[in-house]
Motif scaffolding. Structure first.
Motif, PDB file in Angstrom:
ATOM      1  N   LEU A 212       0.862  -1.182   0.000  1.00 19.06           N
ATOM      2  CA  LEU A 212       0.000   0.000   0.000  1.00 19.06           C
ATOM      3  C   LEU A 212       0.900   1.234   0.000  1.00 19.06           C
ATOM      4  CD1 LEU A 212      -2.868   1.244   0.245  1.00 19.06           C
ATOM      5  CD2 LEU A 212      -2.531   1.210   2.731  1.00 19.06           C
ATOM      6  N   ALA A 213       0.796   2.037  -1.060  1.00 18.66           N
ATOM      7  CA  ALA A 213       1.551   3.291  -1.123  1.00 18.66           C
ATOM      8  C   ALA A 213       0.736   4.380  -0.441  1.00 18.66           C
ATOM      9  CB  ALA A 213       1.837   3.671  -2.571  1.00 18.66           C
ATOM     10  N   VAL A 214       1.368   5.082   0.482  1.00 16.75           N
ATOM     11  CA  VAL A 214       0.694   6.111   1.272  1.00 16.75           C
ATOM     12  C   VAL A 214       1.388   7.445   1.033  1.00 16.75           C
ATOM     13  CG1 VAL A 214      -0.001   6.835   3.578  1.00 16.75           C
ATOM     14  CG2 VAL A 214       0.097   4.394   3.015  1.00 16.75           C
ATOM     15  N   GLY A 215       0.658   8.403   0.452  1.00 20.96           N
ATOM     16  CA  GLY A 215       1.182   9.748   0.265  1.00 20.96           C
ATOM     17  C   GLY A 215       0.740  10.649   1.395  1.00 20.96           C
ATOM     18  N   THR A 216       1.597  11.568   1.803  1.00 18.18           N
ATOM     19  CA  THR A 216       1.273  12.434   2.937  1.00 18.18           C
ATOM     20  C   THR A 216       1.358  13.904   2.542  1.00 18.18           C
ATOM     21  OG1 THR A 216       3.578  12.280   3.675  1.00 18.18           O
ATOM     22  CG2 THR A 216       2.003  10.748   4.657  1.00 18.18           C
ATOM     23  N   LYS A 217       0.865  14.743   3.430  1.00 15.63           N
ATOM     24  CA  LYS A 217       0.780  16.173   3.143  1.00 15.63           C
ATOM     25  C   LYS A 217       2.143  16.860   3.095  1.00 15.63           C
ATOM     26  CE  LYS A 217      -3.857  16.637   5.115  1.00 15.63           C
ATOM     27  NZ  LYS A 217      -4.696  17.281   6.154  1.00 15.63           N
ATOM     28  N   ASP A 218       3.173  16.221   3.625  1.00 14.40           N
ATOM     29  CA  ASP A 218       4.505  16.819   3.582  1.00 14.40           C
ATOM     30  C   ASP A 218       5.295  16.412   2.340  1.00 14.40           C
ATOM     31  OD1 ASP A 218       5.032  14.199   4.151  1.00 14.40           O
ATOM     32  OD2 ASP A 218       6.159  14.575   6.001  1.00 14.40           O
ATOM     33  N   GLY A 219       4.640  15.716   1.389  1.00  9.22           N
ATOM     34  CA  GLY A 219       5.283  15.340   0.135  1.00  9.22           C
ATOM     35  C   GLY A 219       5.974  13.996   0.153  1.00  9.22           C
ATOM     36  N   ALA A 220       5.827  13.234   1.226  1.00  8.99           N
ATOM     37  CA  ALA A 220       6.493  11.942   1.332  1.00  8.99           C
ATOM     38  C   ALA A 220       5.597  10.816   0.846  1.00  8.99           C
ATOM     39  CB  ALA A 220       6.923  11.678   2.774  1.00  8.99           C
ATOM     40  N   VAL A 221       6.232   9.715   0.440  1.00  8.33           N
ATOM     41  CA  VAL A 221       5.527   8.482   0.092  1.00  8.33           C
ATOM     42  C   VAL A 221       6.134   7.362   0.922  1.00  8.33           C
ATOM     43  CG1 VAL A 221       5.120   6.750  -1.699  1.00  8.33           C
ATOM     44  CG2 VAL A 221       4.907   9.168  -2.246  1.00  8.33           C
ATOM     45  N   ARG A 222       5.262   6.574   1.554  1.00  8.69           N
ATOM     46  CA  ARG A 222       5.691   5.423   2.334  1.00  8.69           C
ATOM     47  C   ARG A 222       5.063   4.170   1.747  1.00  8.69           C
ATOM     48  NH1 ARG A 222       5.538   9.746   5.808  1.00  8.69           N
ATOM     49  NH2 ARG A 222       7.172   9.846   7.407  1.00  8.69           N
ATOM     50  N   LEU A 223       5.868   3.140   1.573  1.00  5.76           N
ATOM     51  CA  LEU A 223       5.398   1.860   1.055  1.00  5.76           C
ATOM     52  C   LEU A 223       5.264   0.890   2.224  1.00  5.76           C
ATOM     53  CD1 LEU A 223       7.664   1.569  -2.134  1.00  5.76           C
ATOM     54  CD2 LEU A 223       5.413   2.629  -1.910  1.00  5.76           C
ATOM     55  N   TRP A 224       4.041   0.382   2.395  1.00  6.52           N
ATOM     56  CA  TRP A 224       3.742  -0.468   3.540  1.00  6.52           C
ATOM     57  C   TRP A 224       3.407  -1.883   3.098  1.00  6.52           C
ATOM     58  CZ3 TRP A 224       3.943   0.810   8.729  1.00  6.52           C
ATOM     59  CH2 TRP A 224       4.181   2.164   9.009  1.00  6.52           C
ATOM     60  N   ASP A 225       3.993  -2.854   3.793  1.00  7.85           N
ATOM     61  CA  ASP A 225       3.640  -4.253   3.608  1.00  7.85           C
ATOM     62  C   ASP A 225       2.309  -4.478   4.327  1.00  7.85           C
ATOM     63  OD1 ASP A 225       3.371  -7.099   4.224  1.00  7.85           O
ATOM     64  OD2 ASP A 225       5.395  -7.296   3.417  1.00  7.85           O
ATOM     65  N   VAL A 226       1.257  -4.771   3.555  1.00  6.64           N
ATOM     66  CA  VAL A 226      -0.080  -4.862   4.129  1.00  6.64           C
ATOM     67  C   VAL A 226      -0.179  -5.998   5.137  1.00  6.64           C
ATOM     68  CG1 VAL A 226      -2.514  -5.257   3.600  1.00  6.64           C
ATOM     69  CG2 VAL A 226      -1.138  -3.812   2.104  1.00  6.64           C
ATOM     70  N   ALA A 227       0.410  -7.140   4.826  1.00  8.57           N
ATOM     71  CA  ALA A 227       0.298  -8.301   5.707  1.00  8.57           C
ATOM     72  C   ALA A 227       1.086  -8.113   6.999  1.00  8.57           C
ATOM     73  CB  ALA A 227       0.775  -9.553   4.976  1.00  8.57           C
ATOM     74  N   GLN A 228       2.295  -7.581   6.866  1.00  8.01           N
ATOM     75  CA  GLN A 228       3.162  -7.434   8.034  1.00  8.01           C
ATOM     76  C   GLN A 228       2.925  -6.141   8.794  1.00  8.01           C
ATOM     77  OE1 GLN A 228       5.127  -9.923   9.000  1.00  8.01           O
ATOM     78  NE2 GLN A 228       4.488 -11.131   7.224  1.00  8.01           N
ATOM     79  N   GLY A 229       2.344  -5.161   8.108  1.00  6.03           N
ATOM     80  CA  GLY A 229       2.137  -3.869   8.744  1.00  6.03           C
ATOM     81  C   GLY A 229       3.413  -3.088   8.951  1.00  6.03           C
ATOM     82  N   SER A 230       4.415  -3.373   8.139  1.00 11.01           N
ATOM     83  CA  SER A 230       5.711  -2.718   8.280  1.00 11.01           C
ATOM     84  C   SER A 230       6.014  -1.863   7.057  1.00 11.01           C
ATOM     85  CB  SER A 230       6.824  -3.753   8.466  1.00 11.01           C
ATOM     86  OG  SER A 230       6.863  -4.638   7.356  1.00 11.01           O
ATOM     87  N   GLN A 231       6.830  -0.864   7.263  1.00  8.71           N
ATOM     88  CA  GLN A 231       7.219   0.030   6.180  1.00  8.71           C
ATOM     89  C   GLN A 231       8.432  -0.541   5.463  1.00  8.71           C
ATOM     90  OE1 GLN A 231       7.244   4.425   6.768  1.00  8.71           O
ATOM     91  NE2 GLN A 231       9.417   4.262   6.329  1.00  8.71           N
ATOM     92  N   SER A 232       8.307  -0.746   4.146  1.00 11.17           N
ATOM     93  CA  SER A 232       9.415  -1.313   3.374  1.00 11.17           C
ATOM     94  C   SER A 232      10.323  -0.247   2.786  1.00 11.17           C
ATOM     95  CB  SER A 232       8.873  -2.197   2.250  1.00 11.17           C
ATOM     96  OG  SER A 232       8.025  -1.447   1.380  1.00 11.17           O
ATOM     97  N   ALA A 233       9.782   0.928   2.500  1.00 10.81           N
ATOM     98  CA  ALA A 233      10.586   2.011   1.934  1.00 10.81           C
ATOM     99  C   ALA A 233       9.839   3.320   2.113  1.00 10.81           C
ATOM    100  CB  ALA A 233      10.874   1.761   0.452  1.00 10.81           C
ATOM    101  N   SER A 234      10.578   4.418   2.021  1.00 10.72           N
ATOM    102  CA  SER A 234       9.974   5.746   2.080  1.00 10.72           C
ATOM    103  C   SER A 234      10.881   6.714   1.357  1.00 10.72           C
ATOM    104  CB  SER A 234       9.764   6.190   3.532  1.00 10.72           C
ATOM    105  OG  SER A 234      11.001   6.210   4.225  1.00 10.72           O
ATOM    106  N   PHE A 235      10.288   7.728   0.748  1.00  9.62           N
ATOM    107  CA  PHE A 235      11.082   8.713   0.015  1.00  9.62           C
ATOM    108  C   PHE A 235      10.280   9.995  -0.131  1.00  9.62           C
ATOM    109  CE2 PHE A 235       8.917   5.894  -2.933  1.00  9.62           C
ATOM    110  CZ  PHE A 235       8.265   6.758  -3.791  1.00  9.62           C
ATOM    111  N   ARG A 236      11.001  11.063  -0.409  1.00 11.53           N
ATOM    112  CA  ARG A 236      10.375  12.363  -0.638  1.00 11.53           C
ATOM    113  C   ARG A 236      10.029  12.462  -2.117  1.00 11.53           C
ATOM    114  NH1 ARG A 236       8.515  15.267   3.299  1.00 11.53           N
ATOM    115  NH2 ARG A 236      10.474  14.896   4.403  1.00 11.53           N
ATOM    116  N   ALA A 237       8.733  12.503  -2.434  1.00  9.34           N
ATOM    117  CA  ALA A 237       8.288  12.500  -3.822  1.00  9.34           C
ATOM    118  C   ALA A 237       8.044  13.906  -4.363  1.00  9.34           C
ATOM    119  CB  ALA A 237       7.029  11.665  -3.973  1.00  9.34           C
ATOM    120  N   HIS A 238       7.532  14.805  -3.514  1.00 10.38           N
ATOM    121  CA  HIS A 238       7.213  16.166  -3.923  1.00 10.38           C
ATOM    122  C   HIS A 238       7.524  17.109  -2.767  1.00 10.38           C
ATOM    123  CE1 HIS A 238       5.025  15.004  -7.639  1.00 10.38           C
ATOM    124  NE2 HIS A 238       4.767  13.898  -6.950  1.00 10.38           N
TER     125      HIS A 238
END
Length: 387
Positions: A212-238
């Motif tokens: 699940l890709a999650v975009g936030t108001k600060d311009g970041a994107v976090r990639l979450w493993d749905v089954a594990q509930g853990s963050q696999s990667a994150s980066f500043r997109a905008h």
């Protein structure tokens, strides 16, 4: 005072002709003026030919809609062309759930949320609509009979985003407290890890619903493993708010955009590298991959919808709505039609990819050049990881 026929001697003793002195190759009088006029006419002709060529290209690259409907008010929040009957389903910001026939000549209201709609999403299989109204209530509608299947009570005043999984079984909703997953058939929360993350502004499931890709108001994107509930990667997109996200069908590319800037960015999910940056020349409202992943559609605030070649980053076609911001995009299941919805208007366009694709040799050279660019570091910057 110098004579008109006397040469000019500069400070170094060099002798040269004066700038206003005639010479044998450029005699004074009518022939000189004729030469100037001739050059001017030639330049004007070149400008006219270039302008006609640009107009010709613009006409080829801006096809007209084959169907239009403007017999409603309010902005379109979501659309689906996936139904087997060919109908276009959609919902309007004022709360109406609407269906149009295939040529948009007929329209009827199938249901009503009762209050204004903030967010809406269609299931990929075209059978279910999820809407979040201004009171924070999320409703799940069955599009086959326009029956409200279930309601999800609000945790906070408003929902910031919602999206269906690719198998249309799960609905993800976001509010100021974080993201929750729901069973579409029962509207019950799915047991498992929860994502407590404030400031969520956009969501997208990958092809197999594991990420699940999650975009936030600060311009970041976090990639979450749905089954594990853990963050696999994150980066500043905008620099600011990530408003739209979409995975390619093969799950290898993620496109992000912000409705506060004019760029759509394509990311390699495996490496976290920026593949391409596309300039839509106006704030991007929505993004959508065409079936097959060869093209990407971007809808902008100025009313333009652009189709991009994903492999090369070239603009293949520009549709101009001219009716204000385009707020919703939808491709038909086979990809032959693109629906563009805005404020009080919907238009349908032919999406004939074969008429715009280049030859195999040009595609191969473009792909090779793009690979070379990535090797050289062009448009392949890796954004720093964020906590």
């Amino acid at each position: 005072m110098f004579s008109a026929s006397r040469p000019f001697v500069d400070s170094s003793g060099q002798t040269s002709a004066r700038e206003d002195e005639p010479d044998a190759d450029n005699p004074v009088g009518v022939p000189c003026r004729v030469k100037v006029v001739t050059r001017g006419l030639a330049f004007l002709l070149i400008v006219m030919l270039v302008g006609l060529d640009c107009l010709s290209q613009a006409s080829r690259r801006s096809p007209a809609a084959f169907a239009t409907c403007d017999r409603f008010s309010g902005s379109v929040k979501a659309m689906s062309l996936q139904a087997a009957d060919g109908l276009l389903h959609g919902c309007i910001a004022e709360g109406k759930l609407t269906v149009w026939n295939p040529d948009l000549s007929g329209v009827q209201v199938g249901g009503s949320q009762g209050v204004a709609i903030d967010q809406a999403a269609m299931s990929p299989d075209g059978t279910t609509l999820g809407v979040a109204d201004a009171k924070g209530v999320v409703s799940v509608w069955d599009l086959s009979n326009w029956r409200r299947r279930a309601e999800i009570p609000p945790r906070t005043a408003r929902s910031s985003s919602l999206i269906f999984s690719q198998d249309s079984i799960t609905l993800a909703t976001a509010d100021s407290l974080g993201v929750r997953l729901w069973d579409v058939s029962t509207a019950n929360p799915i047991a498992g890890p929860r994502l407590d993350l404030p400031g969520v502004s956009g969501l997208a499931f990958d092809a197999d619903d594991r990420c699940l890709a999650v975009g936030t108001k600060d311009g970041a994107v976090r990639l979450w493993d749905v089954a594990q509930g853990s963050q696999s990667a994150s980066f500043r997109a905008h620099p600011v708010r990530v408003s739209s996200l979409a995975f390619s069908q093969d799950g290898r590319v993620l496109v992000t955009s912000s409705n506060l800037d004019q760029f759509a960015r394509l990311w390699d999910i495996t490496t976290g590298r920026l593949l391409r940056e596309l300039d839509a020349r106006s704030q991007i409202q929505e993004v959508a991959f065409a079936p097959g992943d060869r093209e990407l559609a971007t809808a902008a605030f100025d009313g333009s919808v652009r189709l991009w070649n994903v492999a090369t980053g070239e603009t293949r076609c520009v549709f101009s709505e001219g009716d204000g911001p385009v707020t919703a995009l939808a491709f038909s299941a086979e990809g032959a039609t693109l629906a563009c919805g805005g404020i009080g208007v919907i238009r349908l366009y032919r999406h004939d990819e074969s008429s715009r694709t280049t030859s195999r040799s040009r595609q191969a050279s473009s792909t090779k050049r793009a690979a070379g660019d990535r090797t050289n570091g062009k448009m392949a910057d890796t954004y720093s990881q964020i906590d």
